[in-house]
Design a protein around this motif. Structure first.
Motif: not given
Lengths: 104, 104
Positions: A18, A21-22, A24, A27, A31, A94-97, A100-101, A104
């Protein structure tokens, strides 16, 4: 350049992922690498993943942070470093984390 | 104590949410508040949510960070501050993110 090292995902706590990824810029890199992976790409050079308007030291720090969090794998190819997202491994740990991120 | 303020979730960038959660103590607080919310609780005092072995200033900083990221709502009740997770609002703003993180 010293040999680039990569952690086992099992050794990465959720908080480290986290934290990586925190930011910009990081992230945005994740992406781009995800889009490259989804398109069947084999990875992106640092400049291609982050844009060219960032100081080299900042760029290097961001990629090191992503690498230490288990998010990317970096390999040398000539004078470049090519990076790919460790999407499958991160998803298993970390399934789905990440899904989901990135949605967004 | 000055009046406690809370951001609109629409004004919170994803990076701020991830930063707030990228700390083991804050993540533990969020897990406790989520459990309290799921159990129909009306919120927890700071000590109850974080354990009592943390210096007061550290505790206060963690709750302020969670509040600024839109994760918790804090209200004064007598001499205590009671906190609840803004789960529904966070879920609407960042679908699936908190669920995936709390499931790890």
């Amino acid at each position: 350049m010293p040999r680039l090292t990569h952690p086992r995902l099992d050794d990465v706590p959720l908080e480290n992922l986290l934290h990586a990824l925190a930011d910009p810029a990081r992230l945005a890199i994740v992406r781009k690498l995800d889009a490259d992976g989804c398109a069947g790409g084999e990875g992106l050079a640092c400049g291609g993943a982050a844009g060219c308007d960032m100081p080299r030291a900042t760029l290097s720090h961001h990629f090191a942070t992503l690498r230490a969090a288990g998010l990317i794998e970096s390999r040398k190819q000539g004078v470049q470093v090519i990076n790919r997202l460790r999407r499958d491994e991160v998803d298993r740990r970390f399934p789905g984390v990440l899904a989901a991120i990135l949605a967004v």
